[in-house]
Write an enzyme that holds these catalytic residues in place. Structure first.
Site, PDB file in Angstrom:
ATOM      1  N   GLY A 101       0.707  -1.224  -0.130  1.00 19.92           N
ATOM      2  CA  GLY A 101      -0.166   0.048   0.041  1.00 19.92           C
ATOM      3  C   GLY A 101       1.007   1.117  -0.016  1.00 19.92           C
ATOM      4  NE  ARG A 102      -2.535   5.392   1.991  1.00 16.55           N
ATOM      5  CZ  ARG A 102      -3.847   5.460   1.952  1.00 16.55           C
ATOM      6  NH1 ARG A 102      -4.632   5.791   1.207  1.00 16.55           N
ATOM      7  NH2 ARG A 102      -4.604   4.503   3.022  1.00 16.55           N
ATOM      8  CB  ILE A 103       3.153   2.653   4.647  1.00 13.67           C
ATOM      9  CG1 ILE A 103       2.382   3.779   5.266  1.00 13.67           C
ATOM     10  CG2 ILE A 103       4.340   2.589   5.539  1.00 13.67           C
ATOM     11  CD1 ILE A 103       1.627   3.647   6.917  1.00 13.67           C
ATOM     12  NE  ARG A 158      -2.855  -0.668  14.304  1.00 15.37           N
ATOM     13  CZ  ARG A 158      -2.688   0.390  13.716  1.00 15.37           C
ATOM     14  NH1 ARG A 158      -1.381   0.422  13.638  1.00 15.37           N
ATOM     15  NH2 ARG A 158      -3.348   1.477  13.507  1.00 15.37           N
ATOM     16  CD  GLU A 201       0.925  -1.179  20.047  1.00 14.24           C
ATOM     17  OE1 GLU A 201       0.427   0.024  19.898  1.00 14.24           O
ATOM     18  OE2 GLU A 201       1.691  -1.696  19.133  1.00 14.24           O
ATOM     19  CG  HIS A 235       2.047   2.173  17.607  1.00 17.95           C
ATOM     20  ND1 HIS A 235       1.065   1.100  17.650  1.00 17.95           N
ATOM     21  CD2 HIS A 235       2.133   2.714  16.530  1.00 17.95           C
ATOM     22  CE1 HIS A 235       0.191   1.340  16.630  1.00 17.95           C
ATOM     23  NE2 HIS A 235       0.877   2.399  15.645  1.00 17.95           N
TER      24      HIS A 235
HETATM   25  C1  GLV Z   1      -0.434   4.104  13.006  1.00 18.92           C
HETATM   26  O1  GLV Z   1       0.018   2.780  13.435  1.00 18.92           O
HETATM   27  C2  GLV Z   1      -1.242   4.322  12.515  1.00 18.92           C
HETATM   28  O2  GLV Z   1      -2.318   3.512  11.993  1.00 18.92           O
HETATM   29  O3  GLV Z   1      -1.616   5.655  12.048  1.00 18.92           O
END
Ligand code: GLV
Ligand code: GLV
Length: 325
Positions: free
Chosen positions: A158-160, A240, A269, A288
């Site tokens: 995806g984007r990231i 995640r 978390e 995170h």
């Molecule tokens: C970070 O984990 C987000 O979902 O923006």
């Protein structure tokens, strides 16, 4: 009588977003550093028209149904696995998120963690501070792994994931990716090659995870999958926690079945202080914080504020996860 609409914001977001909200609405901000309990959220949203949430707030049916007037849940994150989308949809409540603006921040951090584990940056820092640097220089002191010419496997393009690959390209890495659909533009731009998950795990020197958490991705990386990786390979994730089976990762790292890992996300978390992963040397960890740069977090707060403003003024929000009722 005050008939301004009410917005509950579950944490002190950056002021840029709050300023926008305060122009039109009564804004109730939870100002403590620790999150409000579910009970508190339920009380505070009793008469709220909008709620601005964090990924660590569990927004389930019980919470959503405690707010009969709720029109929008705006999430200060790109991921939204903490929100019960089905209930929101049934109630005709918009859910929005903050995509795009955090893509580079998130990829920057994954890349930073990848370099950190490959070149032992955190370990080196601790070594010097602990007074262990007693020999000026040695040809085999703290040897790490190179990036150039190695293979970066992207799980979830995806984007990231694509932004991470682009950075890898800049370091002359070869790119493999595993994704539900083919990404021809990405293949062209990054010379990326689409493969199945097992092939990616077998052939990559660095495996970086960028999928959302859902039924298909939960425990995607388990003992069996880790066993496919090279002994010299590294696993990186800021997706995640539950995408990786932490116990299996612990075993793989402890037994040097893989070389190392870098995590920004955990099964729970904050991760418990006695999480056995934290005892290992071949892992770098973070709490995170992948999207945590000032400009990005300000823009995220603005996106949420603008979407809330749109919905409460009777318009369509921009960053719709649930909508189009
Ligand atoms: C970070 O984990 C987000 O979902 O923006
Ligand atoms: C290292 O410091 C070098 O000069 O090679």
């Amino acid at each position: 009588m005050n008939n301004r609409k009410k917005v509950f914001v579950t944490r002190e977001i950056l002021p840029e977003g709050l300023e926008i909200l305060r122009k039109n609405f009564d804004v109730d901000v939870w100002t403590e550093y620790a999150p409000p309990s579910k009970k508190i959220i339920k009380t505070r949203i009793k008469d709220a028209d909008a709620i601005l949430t964090m990924l660590s707030d569990k927004i389930d049916a019980e919470v959503i149904n405690a707010a009969p007037k709720l029109k929008i849940i705006a999430q200060l994150a790109v991921g939204y696995d903490n929100i019960d989308l089905k209930t929101a949809k049934e109630r005709g409540i918009y859910v929005t998120n903050t995509p795009d603006v955090l893509t580079d921040a998130s990829a920057d951090f994954s890349f930073a963690q990848m370099l950190a584990i490959a070149r032992r940056v955190v370990e080196a820092d601790k070594y010097v501070r602990a007074g262990k640097w007693e020999v000026a220089w040695h040809p085999s002191m703290m040897l790490g792994a190179p990036l150039r010419g190695t293979t970066l496997g992207i799980i979830g393009a995806g984007r990231i994931g694509q932004a991470m690959a682009k950075r890898g390209r800049g370091f002359d890495m070869n790119i493999l990716y595993f994704n539900r659909s083919a990404k021809p533009e990405f293949e062209k731009e990054c010379g990326a090659k689409r493969v199945d998950l097992d092939t990616l795990l077998k052939e990559s020197d660095f495996v970086s995870i960028h999928v959302p958490l859902n039924d298909q991705t939960r425990s995607l990386i388990n003992a069996e999958k880790l066993a496919l990786m090279k002994k010299t390979a590294y696993l990186i994730s800021n997706a995640r926690g539950p995408v990786i089976e932490e116990k299996a990762l612990y075993e793989a790292l402890k037994n040097h079945q893989i070389a190392g890992a870098a995590l920004d996300v955990f099964y729970t978390e904050p991760t418990p202080k006695d999480n056995p992963l934290l005892e290992l040397d071949n892992i770098v960890v973070a709490p995170h914080i992948s999207s945590a740069n000032t400009a990005t977090r300000a823009r995220m707060s603005i996106m949420n504020a603008e979407d809330i403003t749109a919905v409460l003024l009777g318009e369509k929000p921009k960053n719709i996860v649930v909508g189009n009722f």
